[in-house]
Write a protein that holds these residues in place. Structure first.
Motif, short mmCIF file in Angstrom:
data_model
loop_
_atom_site.label_atom_id
_atom_site.label_comp_id
_atom_site.label_asym_id
_atom_site.label_seq_id
_atom_site.Cartn_x
_atom_site.Cartn_y
_atom_site.Cartn_z
N THR A 5 40.56 43.39 25.51
CA THR A 5 40.17 44.77 25.81
C THR A 5 40.03 45.60 24.55
O THR A 5 39.43 46.67 24.58
CB THR A 5 41.24 45.43 26.73
N ASP A 11 36.73 50.27 28.60
CA ASP A 11 37.60 49.36 29.34
C ASP A 11 37.70 49.82 30.79
O ASP A 11 38.57 50.60 31.15
CB ASP A 11 38.98 49.31 28.69
N SER A 13 38.64 48.25 33.33
CA SER A 13 39.79 47.74 34.07
C SER A 13 40.90 48.77 34.18
O SER A 13 41.73 48.72 35.09
CB SER A 13 40.33 46.47 33.41
N GLY A 17 40.71 48.61 38.00
CA GLY A 17 40.76 47.16 37.94
C GLY A 17 41.58 46.55 39.07
O GLY A 17 41.21 45.50 39.61
N SER A 18 42.67 47.21 39.45
CA SER A 18 43.50 46.67 40.52
C SER A 18 42.77 46.70 41.86
O SER A 18 42.88 45.77 42.67
CB SER A 18 44.82 47.45 40.62
N TYR A 20 39.52 46.52 42.21
CA TYR A 20 38.53 45.45 42.09
C TYR A 20 39.15 44.10 42.47
O TYR A 20 38.56 43.33 43.24
CB TYR A 20 37.98 45.41 40.67
N PRO A 97 33.51 43.21 35.13
CA PRO A 97 34.93 42.96 35.45
C PRO A 97 35.26 41.48 35.55
O PRO A 97 36.38 41.06 35.24
CB PRO A 97 35.12 43.67 36.79
N LEU A 101 38.81 40.50 33.94
CA LEU A 101 39.96 40.36 34.82
C LEU A 101 40.00 38.97 35.45
O LEU A 101 38.95 38.35 35.66
CB LEU A 101 39.91 41.44 35.91
N TYR A 162 32.88 46.87 39.10
CA TYR A 162 34.04 47.68 39.48
C TYR A 162 33.60 48.69 40.54
O TYR A 162 32.42 49.06 40.60
CB TYR A 162 34.55 48.48 38.28
#
Length: 205
Positions: A5, A11, A13, A17-18, A20, A97, A101, A162
């Motif tokens: 990152t 970024d 995420s 990100g969670s 996603y 993403p 991730l 995302y």
């Protein structure tokens, strides 16, 4: 393969990100038929908007000259909004993403490095088309709006965007689509003149 990152221009995420990962996890658990259907829509659903724009032109033959002007401009407006979106992507440079991730194998192959994520091209196109179609014909616009929401959601489900990529794409598509559709109304007098000439069968009834 995930990239550090520290190398990212943006970024994504850190934003959602969670969420996603929750959506892609749901995609992994969904029945195969559901995943295949969503992936098919995500890949080829934009063709529906082309058909809706064709229907808008056909219906506009019975509408006012400004209405026909918007219908004729619809494809050009979508292309213009797509160009703005592409330029914005190159500035924001947010990696996909699925390259950042641990989402596992996504329903759609993860685009390579340099194919940036923010905003979502598919979503921008879909919502720009919906905005223009709403100006042309409320029924077609409503159908396009529902299809646009489905397109945006599918891009997260298949793992290539995302949620905030989709939200940004929706806002950009709606704003620019509506603005350019309003500007297209100014071409009404030109369409009225064309309707009186050789193009009358294409532009009117």
């Amino acid at each position: 393969m995930p990239v550090s990152t520290t190398l990212l221009a943006l970024d994504g995420s850190r934003i959602d990100g969670s969420l996603y990962l929750d959506v892609t996890g749901l995609a992994h658990r969904a029945p195969a038929a559901v995943g295949e259907s969503v992936a098919l829509w995500s890949a080829y659903g934009l063709a529906v908007f082309a058909m809706l724009m064709l229907a808008a032109w056909w219906r506009a033959r019975r509408a006012s000259a400004p209405g026909m002007a918007v219908a004729l401009a619809a494809p050009l407006i979508v292309v213009a909004v797509f160009a703005v979106d592409t330029a914005l992507k190159s500035v924001l440079r947010e990696p996909r993403p699925c390259r950042v991730l641990p989402a596992g194998t996504t329903l759609e192959a993860c685009p390579g490095p340099g194919d940036w994520s923010l905003p979502s091209n598919h979503t921008v196109i879909a919502f720009a088309a919906a905005a223009v179609l709403w100006r042309c014909d409320r029924r077609l616009g409503a159908a396009a709006a529902l299809a646009a929401v489905a397109m945006g959601a599918s891009r997260v489900f298949v793992g290539v965007h995302y949620p905030h990529d989709v939200l940004a794409g929706a806002l950009l598509g709606l704003a620019l689509g509506a603005l350019l559709a309003r500007a297209a109304l100014l071409a009404g007098p030109a369409v009225a003149s064309l309707r009186a000439g050789r193009l009358r069968l294409l532009l009117g009834t």
